[in-house]
Write a protein that holds these residues in place. Structure first.
Motif: not given
Length: 222
Positions: A142-150, A124-126, A180-184, A68-69
């Motif tokens: 990448v995106d907003n983290g593991p949970a807050a995905l767009t 793709d980073v993968r 990540s946008a928050g804890p998970d 993610g740039l």
């Protein structure tokens, strides 16, 4: 207050649209009206680079992958933290994000894409993760983290198979840092299940101010 000015628009990989906004010196990229990144605050992105560099512990000739740039702040901070022999590759799926970082966004982080140690791949980073020699560090913003995905497709980067890929792509004692946008807690558990020793850091979005974000620092056990 001045209205936002739309500087550019481009298709997003999932069929949505990236929109680059500007107002009073601030740049924001949104998708479907949701803010993905802003030049107003970027302290947590810079902290990612600091934590990764500290975890490397002076590894000579480090090979680092950034997923993610964004607006270039993570790349800039990574380059600043590493020595002249580092190799830093950025995997960015959206060609428009790269184009904007070479254009109107370039001055924000001091034109990091012009640094000879940096290379960007529109991929793709993968896929990039699995290419070439093992990585000493992988930073995923990448995106907003593991949970807050767009984008639902990004979930496969943070699920058990995705984390197993990251683990296999790292050199012994390599480090994975995830924004990540928050804890998970479930994500922390998944990191442990695939062989990482993980810790979390709560950091401010800005320097000493703003929303708190979560950084996962996961070290490969073997």
């Amino acid at each position: 207050m001045k209205p936002w000015e739309i500087l550019a628009q481009a298709p997003a990989p999932d069929g949505g649209e990236f929109v680059l906004h500007h107002r009073d010196g601030e740049f924001v990229i949104r998708v479907r009206g949701q803010e993905l990144m802003s030049s107003r605050v970027h302290g947590s992105e810079e902290e990612m680079a600091r934590l990764a560099s500290a975890a490397l512990g002076g590894v000579p000739n480090p090979r680092v992958l950034i997923g993610g740039l964004g607006l270039g702040y993570t790349l800039r901070a990574t380059l600043d933290a590493l020595g002249p022999s580092a190799e830093v590759v950025v995997a960015e799926l959206a060609a428009a994000i790269v184009e904007w970082n070479r254009g109107p966004l370039a001055p924000l982080a001091g034109r990091p894409l012009e640094d000879p140690r940096a290379r960007v791949e529109v991929a793709d980073v993968r896929r990039v993760m699995r290419s070439g020699a093992p990585w000493n560090a992988i930073l995923l913003d990448v995106d907003n983290g593991p949970a807050a995905l767009t984008r639902a497709s990004n979930a496969s980067l943070y699920d058990e198979p995705g984390l197993t890929t990251a683990h296999s792509a790292l050199a012994p004692k390599g480090v994975l840092v995830v924004w990540s946008a928050g804890p998970d807690e479930r994500f922390t558990s998944r990191l442990a299940q695939v062989g990482f020793s993980a810790e979390t850091h709560q950091v401010r979005a800005g320097k000493g101010r703003g929303t708190r974000h979560t950084l996962f620092v996961a070290r490969r056990r073997k």
